[in-house]
Design a protein around this motif. Structure first.
Motif, PDB file in Angstrom:
ATOM      1  N   GLU A   6       0.815  -1.213   0.000  1.00 38.76           N
ATOM      2  CA  GLU A   6       0.000   0.000   0.000  1.00 38.76           C
ATOM      3  C   GLU A   6       0.852   1.268   0.000  1.00 38.76           C
ATOM      4  O   GLU A   6       0.394   2.326  -0.434  1.00 38.76           O
ATOM      5  CB  GLU A   6      -0.938   0.006   1.203  1.00 38.76           C
ATOM      6  N   LEU A   7       2.097   1.181   0.473  1.00 38.18           N
ATOM      7  CA  LEU A   7       2.953   2.366   0.502  1.00 38.18           C
ATOM      8  C   LEU A   7       3.190   2.907  -0.904  1.00 38.18           C
ATOM      9  O   LEU A   7       3.334   4.120  -1.091  1.00 38.18           O
ATOM     10  CB  LEU A   7       4.284   2.039   1.186  1.00 38.18           C
ATOM     11  N   GLU A   8       3.238   2.020  -1.891  1.00 41.36           N
ATOM     12  CA  GLU A   8       3.449   2.465  -3.269  1.00 41.36           C
ATOM     13  C   GLU A   8       2.345   3.419  -3.713  1.00 41.36           C
ATOM     14  O   GLU A   8       2.584   4.362  -4.476  1.00 41.36           O
ATOM     15  CB  GLU A   8       3.507   1.259  -4.209  1.00 41.36           C
ATOM     16  N   GLN A   9       1.124   3.201  -3.243  1.00 40.86           N
ATOM     17  CA  GLN A   9       0.001   4.065  -3.599  1.00 40.86           C
ATOM     18  C   GLN A   9       0.173   5.475  -3.040  1.00 40.86           C
ATOM     19  O   GLN A   9      -0.468   6.417  -3.505  1.00 40.86           O
ATOM     20  CB  GLN A   9      -1.305   3.456  -3.103  1.00 40.86           C
ATOM     21  N   HIS A  10       1.026   5.599  -2.034  1.00 37.85           N
ATOM     22  CA  HIS A  10       1.293   6.899  -1.431  1.00 37.85           C
ATOM     23  C   HIS A  10       2.622   7.489  -1.929  1.00 37.85           C
ATOM     24  O   HIS A  10       3.126   8.460  -1.359  1.00 37.85           O
ATOM     25  CB  HIS A  10       1.290   6.775   0.089  1.00 37.85           C
ATOM     26  N   GLY A  11       3.175   6.860  -2.954  1.00 36.65           N
ATOM     27  CA  GLY A  11       4.384   7.387  -3.577  1.00 36.65           C
ATOM     28  C   GLY A  11       5.675   7.024  -2.877  1.00 36.65           C
ATOM     29  O   GLY A  11       6.736   7.557  -3.212  1.00 36.65           O
ATOM     30  N   GLN A  12       5.611   6.124  -1.916  1.00 30.64           N
ATOM     31  CA  GLN A  12       6.816   5.750  -1.179  1.00 30.64           C
ATOM     32  C   GLN A  12       7.303   4.366  -1.599  1.00 30.64           C
ATOM     33  O   GLN A  12       6.520   3.422  -1.682  1.00 30.64           O
ATOM     34  CB  GLN A  12       6.576   5.755   0.328  1.00 30.64           C
ATOM     35  N   LEU A 272      15.520   9.394   1.447  1.00 29.08           N
ATOM     36  CA  LEU A 272      15.392   8.022   1.908  1.00 29.08           C
ATOM     37  C   LEU A 272      15.503   8.038   3.427  1.00 29.08           C
ATOM     38  O   LEU A 272      16.469   8.562   3.982  1.00 29.08           O
ATOM     39  CB  LEU A 272      16.497   7.155   1.283  1.00 29.08           C
ATOM     40  N   TRP A 273      14.503   7.479   4.087  1.00 31.00           N
ATOM     41  CA  TRP A 273      14.538   7.420   5.547  1.00 31.00           C
ATOM     42  C   TRP A 273      15.295   6.165   5.966  1.00 31.00           C
ATOM     43  O   TRP A 273      14.901   5.045   5.648  1.00 31.00           O
ATOM     44  CB  TRP A 273      13.116   7.407   6.119  1.00 31.00           C
ATOM     45  N   ILE A 293       5.506   8.884   5.670  1.00 28.02           N
ATOM     46  CA  ILE A 293       5.055   8.375   4.379  1.00 28.02           C
ATOM     47  C   ILE A 293       4.701   9.545   3.473  1.00 28.02           C
ATOM     48  O   ILE A 293       3.842  10.371   3.799  1.00 28.02           O
ATOM     49  CB  ILE A 293       3.831   7.456   4.550  1.00 28.02           C
ATOM     50  N   GLY A 294       5.394   9.618   2.335  1.00 26.53           N
ATOM     51  CA  GLY A 294       5.138  10.717   1.401  1.00 26.53           C
ATOM     52  C   GLY A 294       5.669  10.414   0.021  1.00 26.53           C
ATOM     53  O   GLY A 294       6.471   9.492  -0.178  1.00 26.53           O
ATOM     54  N   ARG A 295       5.256  11.195  -0.943  1.00 28.02           N
ATOM     55  CA  ARG A 295       5.604  10.961  -2.340  1.00 28.02           C
ATOM     56  C   ARG A 295       7.089  11.201  -2.610  1.00 28.02           C
ATOM     57  O   ARG A 295       7.710  12.061  -2.009  1.00 28.02           O
ATOM     58  CB  ARG A 295       4.765  11.851  -3.261  1.00 28.02           C
ATOM     59  N   THR A 314       0.321   1.215   9.147  1.00 27.74           N
ATOM     60  CA  THR A 314      -0.777   1.977   8.540  1.00 27.74           C
ATOM     61  C   THR A 314      -0.235   2.860   7.440  1.00 27.74           C
ATOM     62  O   THR A 314       0.617   3.725   7.684  1.00 27.74           O
ATOM     63  CB  THR A 314      -1.488   2.853   9.591  1.00 27.74           C
ATOM     64  N   ALA A 315      -0.713   2.660   6.220  1.00 32.26           N
ATOM     65  CA  ALA A 315      -0.271   3.462   5.079  1.00 32.26           C
ATOM     66  C   ALA A 315      -1.187   4.674   4.924  1.00 32.26           C
ATOM     67  O   ALA A 315      -2.389   4.528   4.711  1.00 32.26           O
ATOM     68  CB  ALA A 315      -0.282   2.623   3.804  1.00 32.26           C
ATOM     69  N   ALA A 316      -0.620   5.850   5.063  1.00 30.30           N
ATOM     70  CA  ALA A 316      -1.369   7.100   4.936  1.00 30.30           C
ATOM     71  C   ALA A 316      -0.384   8.214   4.631  1.00 30.30           C
ATOM     72  O   ALA A 316       0.809   8.100   4.930  1.00 30.30           O
ATOM     73  CB  ALA A 316      -2.136   7.403   6.221  1.00 30.30           C
ATOM     74  N   ASP A 317      -0.863   9.291   4.035  1.00 29.07           N
ATOM     75  CA  ASP A 317       0.012  10.425   3.716  1.00 29.07           C
ATOM     76  C   ASP A 317       0.289  11.212   4.993  1.00 29.07           C
ATOM     77  O   ASP A 317      -0.474  12.105   5.362  1.00 29.07           O
ATOM     78  CB  ASP A 317      -0.646  11.329   2.670  1.00 29.07           C
ATOM     79  N   THR A 318       1.389  10.881   5.659  1.00 29.07           N
ATOM     80  CA  THR A 318       1.690  11.505   6.954  1.00 29.07           C
ATOM     81  C   THR A 318       2.838  12.506   6.905  1.00 29.07           C
ATOM     82  O   THR A 318       2.959  13.348   7.798  1.00 29.07           O
ATOM     83  CB  THR A 318       2.048  10.419   7.984  1.00 29.07           C
TER      84      THR A 318
END
Length: 374
Positions: A6-12, A272-273, A293-295, A314-318
C-alpha cells in the motif's frame, strides 16, 4: 495486498536494509519483490560484517576465489564476496528497474568508510566499484560529510548513481542535494544525458531520538524545571527534523535551478529514511515508517521493521501533516538547549566510526580465513 504494498500508492518505495548470500540464493529477495513490492536494497559495512564475519556462509565462495587468487589481499577477498552479493541483488531487481524505467530497482554498495573525509580517494573508489559491479541499477553509497559533498558531485557527473548516506542535519542534506544538482549540471555542460542518473539522500532518523531522548531523560530525572516541556517532545525531534527536510525538498523542486534540470529529464534525488528500526521499546515498532510516508521518498527497513509494518502498519500520507507542529518541536528543542546541531554532528562522527569498526572486524574475520592454497 499487505501494508507494504500500500505504501506504493502513497508514492513511497520500500527498500530492504539487509543483504546476505544465503538469503539471496534462497530467493528471499525475489519473494519480497513479488509479494510485498520491495523495489531496492541497501547494504553497509555493519550489514556485511554480520553476514560475512560470522559463521561459514561465505567460506565456500571464499575458498573457490582463493584457489586462483592465493596472493589476493584481504580487501580484494572482501570485495569479491561483496560484489557477488550486490550483483545477485541487482539482477533480482533488474525487472523492477526496467519496469520503472530506471526510477527504482536499485541496490547500494558503500565506499570504504576509511575514505569518509578524502574526496579524491572517494571518487576513485566509487568509479572502481561501479566498474567492478557492472550493473546499471547500482548506487554507490558516499557519506554526506564535507569531504563527501564534492565527491558526490564528481561521481554524479561521471554518470554513476549515488546513495548519499549518514545524513542527520538539514544543512548537510541541503549541501548534498546541491551537490547532486551540480553533478547533473556538469553533465549537461559536457553534453551528456542526465535522464538515467539516480540518487537518494539517506536521512537517518531513530539515532537522533536516541541521543536527544537520553538528554531529556537525564534532565527529567534530575528534576529539571522544564521537565514537562522536555517530556512533551520526547520521541518527536527526529520525525520533525525529517518532515522539515522534506519541506525543503518540495521547495527545491519548484526552483528555477531544478526546473532547468527537470526539463532535460533529470530525476529528483529522493529522500530516503534510514535507521527506521525503533530502538526504544516505549515507541511503536513502526513509528519511523507510519509517520514519514510521502511521495518520492524511500523507507529502507531492516527485516524486523518490515515484518512489523506488514503485520500492523498503517499506510497514509503523513509526511506533510502537522508541519507547524514539527516546527514547534524543533523550536522547543532549541529553546530547551537540546543542541540538535551538536547531536547531528556527533552522530555523523559516530556513524563513520561505527562503520569503520565494523569494517575492521569484517576484514579481520576474512583475514582469519586463510586462502586454501596456503
Amino acid at each position: 495486498m499487505s501494508a507494504l504494498n500500500e505504501l506504493e500508492q502513497h508514492g513511497q518505495a520500500v527498500w530492504l536494509d539487509f543483504v546476505d548470500s544465503k538469503f539471496l540464493a534462497a530467493g528471499g529477495l525475489k519473494k519480497l519483490v513479488d509479494e510485498d513490492g520491495i523495489t531496492g536494497v541497501t547494504s553497509n559495512p555493519s550489514i556485511f560484517e554480520k553476514a560475512m564475519g560470522h559463521g561459514d556462509a561465505y567460506d565456500e565462495k571464499l575458498a573457490a576465489f582463493d584457489k586462483d587468487n592465493a596472493e589476493a589481499s584481504t580487501m580484494s577477498r572482501y570485495e569479491h564476496l561483496a560484489i557477488g552479493d550486490i550483483r545477485a541483488a541487482a539482477d533480482t531487481l533488474k525487472p523492477v528497474y526496467e519496469r520503472l524505467d530506471g526510477k527504482d530497482g536499485y541496490v547500494s554498495l558503500e565506499v570504504s568508510p576509511y575514505l569518509a573525509n578524502d574526496t579524491d580517494a572517494t571518487i576513485a573508489e566509487a568509479k572502481k566499484l561501479w566498474d567492478a559491479v557492472d550493473r546499471r541499477n547500482l548506487m554507490i553509497k558516499i557519506p554526506g560529510t564535507e569531504g563527501g559533498a564534492p565527491a558526490i558531485a564528481a561521481t554524479i557527473a561521471a554518470g554513476i548513481n549515488v546513495n548519499v548516506t549518514l545524513l542527520f542535519a538539514l544543512d548537510a542534506y541541503i549541501r548534498v542535494a546541491e551537490a547532486y544538482a551540480m553533478g547533473l549540471e556538469e553533465r549537461v555542460l559536457q553534453g551528456q544525458p542526465i535522464d538515467r542518473i539516480a540518487s537518494v539522500a539517506s536521512f537517518f532518523v531513530s539515532r537522533i531520538d536516541g541521543m536527544i531522548d537520553e538528554q531529556i531523560d537525564a534532565r527529567v530525572n534530575d528534576g529539571d524545571a522544564d521537565a514537562e516541556a522536555l517530556k512533551a517532545i520526547r520521541g518527536k525531534v527526529a520525525i520533525a527534523n525529517a518532515k522539515l527536510a522534506y519541506q525543503w525538498y518540495l521547495e527545491f523542486l519548484k526552483s528555477d535551478r531544478w526546473q532547468a534540470l527537470a526539463a532535460k529529464g533529470a530525476m529528483p534525488q529522493r529522500l530516503l529514511w534510514a535507521s527506521t528500526g525503533t530502538k526504544d521499546p516505549a515507541y511503536p515498532d513502526t513509528l519511523y515508517v507510519d509517520t514519514l510516508i510521502g511521495r518520492d521518498t524511500v523507507n529502507t527497513m531492516p527485516p524486523k521493521t518490515m515484518d512489523a509494518f506488514r503485520d500492523h502498519g498503517t499506510a497514509a500520507d503523513t509526511l506533510t501533516q502537522d508541519i507547524e507542529s514539527a516546527k514547534h518541536v524543533l523550536a522547543e528543542a532549541d529553546r530547551l538547549k537540546l543542541d540538535l546541531t551538536g547531536v547531528t554532528g556527533t552522530l555523523v562522527l559516530q556513524g563513520v566510526a561505527s562503520f569503520t569498526k565494523a569494517f575492521d572486524d569484517l576484514l579481520g574475520a576474512i583475514a582469519a580465513k586463510q586462502p586454501a592454497a596456503v
